[in-house]
Design an enzyme around this catalytic site. Structure first.
Site, PDB file in Angstrom:
ATOM      1  N   ASP A 115       0.854  -1.196   0.000  1.00  0.00           N
ATOM      2  CA  ASP A 115       0.000   0.000   0.000  1.00  0.00           C
ATOM      3  C   ASP A 115       0.891   1.248   0.000  1.00  0.00           C
ATOM      4  O   ASP A 115       1.808   1.349   0.805  1.00  0.00           O
ATOM      5  CB  ASP A 115      -0.901  -0.010   1.238  1.00  0.00           C
ATOM      6  CG  ASP A 115      -1.854  -1.202   1.229  1.00  0.00           C
ATOM      7  OD1 ASP A 115      -2.192  -1.676   0.129  1.00  0.00           O
ATOM      8  OD2 ASP A 115      -2.246  -1.667   2.316  1.00  0.00           O
ATOM      9  N   GLU A 189      -0.904 -11.144  -7.727  1.00  0.00           N
ATOM     10  CA  GLU A 189      -2.217 -10.786  -8.294  1.00  0.00           C
ATOM     11  C   GLU A 189      -2.204  -9.354  -8.834  1.00  0.00           C
ATOM     12  O   GLU A 189      -2.688  -9.082  -9.932  1.00  0.00           O
ATOM     13  CB  GLU A 189      -3.334 -10.867  -7.236  1.00  0.00           C
ATOM     14  CG  GLU A 189      -3.723 -12.253  -6.813  1.00  0.00           C
ATOM     15  CD  GLU A 189      -2.906 -12.779  -5.645  1.00  0.00           C
ATOM     16  OE1 GLU A 189      -2.013 -12.048  -5.158  1.00  0.00           O
ATOM     17  OE2 GLU A 189      -3.121 -13.926  -5.240  1.00  0.00           O
ATOM     18  N   TYR A 190      -1.673  -8.427  -8.027  1.00  0.00           N
ATOM     19  CA  TYR A 190      -1.652  -7.028  -8.447  1.00  0.00           C
ATOM     20  C   TYR A 190      -0.753  -6.826  -9.652  1.00  0.00           C
ATOM     21  O   TYR A 190      -1.051  -6.043 -10.548  1.00  0.00           O
ATOM     22  CB  TYR A 190      -1.216  -6.125  -7.276  1.00  0.00           C
ATOM     23  CG  TYR A 190      -2.372  -5.670  -6.433  1.00  0.00           C
ATOM     24  CD1 TYR A 190      -3.133  -6.584  -5.708  1.00  0.00           C
ATOM     25  CD2 TYR A 190      -2.725  -4.328  -6.362  1.00  0.00           C
ATOM     26  CE1 TYR A 190      -4.200  -6.183  -4.932  1.00  0.00           C
ATOM     27  CE2 TYR A 190      -3.795  -3.912  -5.592  1.00  0.00           C
ATOM     28  CZ  TYR A 190      -4.533  -4.836  -4.878  1.00  0.00           C
ATOM     29  OH  TYR A 190      -5.594  -4.423  -4.118  1.00  0.00           O
TER      30      TYR A 190
HETATM   31  C1  LIG Z   1      -2.106  -3.891  -2.622  1.00  0.00           C
HETATM   32  S1  LIG Z   1      -2.197  -5.411  -1.837  1.00  0.00           S
HETATM   33  C2  LIG Z   1      -0.967  -6.411  -2.671  1.00  0.00           C
HETATM   34  C3  LIG Z   1      -1.191  -7.873  -2.446  1.00  0.00           C
HETATM   35  C4  LIG Z   1      -0.128  -8.804  -3.072  1.00  0.00           C
HETATM   36  N1  LIG Z   1       1.176  -8.627  -2.452  1.00  0.00           N
HETATM   37  C5  LIG Z   1      -0.027  -8.606  -4.553  1.00  0.00           C
HETATM   38  O1  LIG Z   1       1.001  -8.102  -5.016  1.00  0.00           O
HETATM   39  O2  LIG Z   1      -0.955  -8.975  -5.267  1.00  0.00           O
HETATM   40  C6  LIG Z   1      -1.400  -5.070  -0.282  1.00  0.00           C
HETATM   41  C7  LIG Z   1      -1.692  -6.117   0.763  1.00  0.00           C
HETATM   42  O3  LIG Z   1      -0.902  -5.859   1.913  1.00  0.00           O
HETATM   43  C8  LIG Z   1      -1.687  -6.037   3.072  1.00  0.00           C
HETATM   44  N2  LIG Z   1      -1.080  -5.211   4.113  1.00  0.00           N
HETATM   45  C9  LIG Z   1      -0.965  -3.873   4.102  1.00  0.00           C
HETATM   46  N3  LIG Z   1      -0.367  -3.434   5.216  1.00  0.00           N
HETATM   47  C10 LIG Z   1      -0.084  -4.541   5.945  1.00  0.00           C
HETATM   48  C11 LIG Z   1       0.516  -4.738   7.208  1.00  0.00           C
HETATM   49  N4  LIG Z   1       0.925  -3.690   7.954  1.00  0.00           N
HETATM   50  N5  LIG Z   1       0.650  -5.987   7.674  1.00  0.00           N
HETATM   51  C12 LIG Z   1       0.216  -7.039   6.935  1.00  0.00           C
HETATM   52  N6  LIG Z   1      -0.384  -6.921   5.736  1.00  0.00           N
HETATM   53  C13 LIG Z   1      -0.527  -5.674   5.245  1.00  0.00           C
HETATM   54  C14 LIG Z   1      -3.063  -5.582   2.652  1.00  0.00           C
HETATM   55  O4  LIG Z   1      -4.085  -6.101   3.471  1.00  0.00           O
HETATM   56  C15 LIG Z   1      -3.147  -6.127   1.235  1.00  0.00           C
HETATM   57  O5  LIG Z   1      -3.645  -7.434   1.192  1.00  0.00           O
END
Ligand SMILES: C[S@@+](CC[C@H](N)C(=O)[O-])C[C@H]1O[C@@H](n2cnc3c(N)ncnc32)[C@H](O)[C@@H]1O
Length: 208
Positions: A115, A189-190
């Protein structure tokens, strides 16, 4: 990526053998859950798990742990796991707690499409902020190794500065991964979503 109200998510998580429930009790002793001394790599923010599952299948001599904050997301990864992968485990936790979970036992951290938290006042939430890099210090076993992919140019620029200011050295960098050499790439996925739209994917690998 917050999917709301996935029916029965907490029960599925509770019943999955892939999920480490007592994750704070294992601090410093994670090799015991894999029964070997192989390196341990983690992905923070694993989302629905394509990357961590793909990596575990591709590299059976490395142990992988996927970390995800939300039940409603991690449950989607569990649903994909209908085969036994002995070198893969998952933890449902906020990475803010990471120092309470691992102690000098991790070899590599993957940060995929994290994020971006674009507002300045949220900088400390970015997974490549100094606040998080400090937390990672005691998590790493010896040399520190971070691999990051993102579609977000601003987050990428910020991360290069943050990582190098913190003393990390750049081993590899790409401003357009799919036009460079990506023979060993495992897609997230992203990544698939953004690449399919024709957007460049940025990648950096650093060590200290
Ligand atoms: C934009 S998605 C990307 C998901 C995956 N890595 C991809 O590339 O498809 C970011 C993921 O990070 C998780 N996330 C964000 N901050 C986090 C944190 N502090 N601890 C654990 N997970 C976190 C969110 O819930 C989300 O599922």
């Amino acid at each position: 990526m917050r999917l709301r109200n996935v029916r029965g998510a907490s029960k599925i998580i509770e019943q999955s053998d892939y999920i480490i429930k007592n994750y704070k009790d294992l601090k410093g002793n994670y090799k015991s859950i894999f029964n070997n001394n192989n390196p341990i790599h983690i992905e923070i923010g694993m989302g629905k798990g394509n990357f961590i599952i793909g990596m575990a299948l591709k590299y059976p001599d490395i142990n992988f742990i996927g970390i995800e904050k939300y039940d409603s997301v991690i449950v989607r990864a569990i649903e994909k796991l209908d085969i036994e992968i002995p070198n893969l485990k998952l933890i449902r936790m906020d990475a803010l707690e990471i120092e309470e979970v691992f102690n000098k036992e991790i070899d590599t951290i993957y940060l995929n499409f994290s994020d971006p938290w674009p507002k300045n006042r949220h900088e400390h939430r970015r997974l490549t902020s100094e606040a998080f890099l400090k937390r990672y210090d005691n998590v790493f076993k010896g040399s520190k190794h971070i691999v990051m992919k993102t579609d977000n140019r601003k987050l990428f620029e910020y991360s290069i500065i943050s990582l190098t200011d913190y003393g990390y050295k750049i081993k590899n960098i790409s401003l357009d991964m799919y036009n460079d050499d990506i023979k060993d790439n495992v897609q997230t996925e992203y990544e698939k979503k953004f690449h399919d739209k024709g957007m460049p994917i940025y990648k950096i690998e650093v060590f200290k």
